[in-house]
Design a protein around this motif. Structure first.
Motif, short mmCIF file in Angstrom:
data_model
loop_
_atom_site.label_atom_id
_atom_site.label_comp_id
_atom_site.label_asym_id
_atom_site.label_seq_id
_atom_site.Cartn_x
_atom_site.Cartn_y
_atom_site.Cartn_z
N SER A 171 0.84 -1.21 0.00
CA SER A 171 0.00 0.00 0.00
C SER A 171 0.87 1.26 0.00
O SER A 171 0.50 2.28 -0.56
CB SER A 171 -0.99 0.00 1.17
N ASP A 176 -3.88 -0.58 -5.05
CA ASP A 176 -5.34 -0.43 -4.97
C ASP A 176 -6.01 -1.77 -4.71
O ASP A 176 -7.06 -1.85 -4.09
CB ASP A 176 -5.89 0.13 -6.29
N CYS A 206 -7.77 -1.05 0.68
CA CYS A 206 -7.58 -1.66 -0.64
C CYS A 206 -8.66 -2.71 -0.87
O CYS A 206 -9.18 -3.29 0.07
CB CYS A 206 -6.23 -2.39 -0.70
#
Ligand SMILES: O=C(O)CNC(=O)[C@H](CS)NC(=O)CCC(=O)C(=O)O
Length: 272
Positions: A171, A176, A206
């Motif tokens: 991340s 994503d 996410c």
């Protein structure tokens, strides 16, 4: 990044390469007919059997699994994740890397990850796992693959889900979507699988795409099933249950942005 449908495939792979690839092909075709543009296959999709048998066939599994993924991606014009198959280690014939690869609709390999955390655990149900007896641990953290259409895609495999620092790393690079393909044991899965996956989705804001193995593979090897797709708020968007099949859901950049506005925890990180 656009909105699109993703599929997390669920299989009962056996110690039979040809049969597993035929089953995977059927499920991929079904996912495509339902509109999926990104399809993930679980860990051990090509072969799930005794460690020694896997190692003995590793060269064959590796070549055929890779060719299969490229053929499927091109035939159906999808991006596909092969969630883990053995790739022999050249310098050490007693070991293979547990490898996941991401393949583009052109048939080109986009990125590859070798499982870092090996499952050496005596599960309280009596099953003993020594993944390190035949698998060489990967040495590097995965990098994200930045897809203009599908978003920033991060790879991991199964037992990795218990190590949040790996997902923080993803991340931090802007992931994503987190892929967590697995062959989770039935015993640990019933208590830990969904909780761990939701935690990784929530703490990193996410999407999580988690293809899974399910049912009885050979002798006393049972896996948990419940391939899922989870949104960045931690909601389960789709769950494949316990039979072979798939979870299909929309990956939506507007939702991603909304959640990251509602819960900007990624921006409040102090240590990592
Ligand atoms: O079951 C099999 O034979 C195949 N399983 C696998 O290949 C891999 C490595 S042994 N399984 C896991 O990583 C399970 C993790 C897990 O279940 C947990 O973290 O609780």
């Amino acid at each position: 990044m656009k909105s699109y449908l993703a599929a997390a495939i669920q299989m009962t792979s056996k110690p039979n390469l040809e049969k597993n690839l035929a089953e995977a092909e059927e499920l991929i075709e079904l996912a495509v007919r339902r509109g999926a543009e990104l399809v993930g296959l679980p860990e051990n999709f090509a072969f799930l059997g005794k460690e020694a048998d896997k190692l003995a066939q590793a060269q064959d599994i590796s070549l055929k699994a890779e060719k299969f993924l490229k053929t499927m991606a091109q035939r159906f014009q999808i991006t596909i994740l092969g969630g883990g198959f053995p790739v022999p280690v050249e310098a050490d014939p007693t070991k293979a890397y547990n490898t996941a690869i991401l393949v583009a609709p052109t048939g080109t390999e986009l990125t590859r990850y070798q499982k870092v955390h090996l499952f050496d655990v005596d599960v309280p149900d009596g099953n003993t796992y020594r993944e390190s007896s035949t698998v060489m641990a990967g040495q590097s953290l995965p990098s994200i693959y930045p897809s203009e259409q599908l978003g920033n895609l991060g790879l991991s495999i199964c037992y990795d889900v218990r190590f949040p620092e790996l997902y923080r790393h993803l991340s931090h690079q802007g992931a994503d979507v987190l892929f967590i393909p697995a062959a989770f044991t039935a015993f640990t899965g019933k208590d830990h699988w969904q909780v761990l996956l939701q935690a990784r989705a929530i703490e990193n804001t996410c999407y999580v795409i988690a293809p899974a193995q399910t049912g009885n593979h050979y002798e006393r090897r049972y896996t948990h099933g419940h391939a899922v797709i989870i949104d960045p708020w931690g909601m389960i968007l789709a769950d494949a249950g316990e039979k072979p099949g798939m979870a299909i859901a929309e990956i939506n950049p507007t939702r991603l942005k909304q959640v990251r506005q509602q819960m900007p925890s990624l921006q409040h990180r102090v240590f990592v």
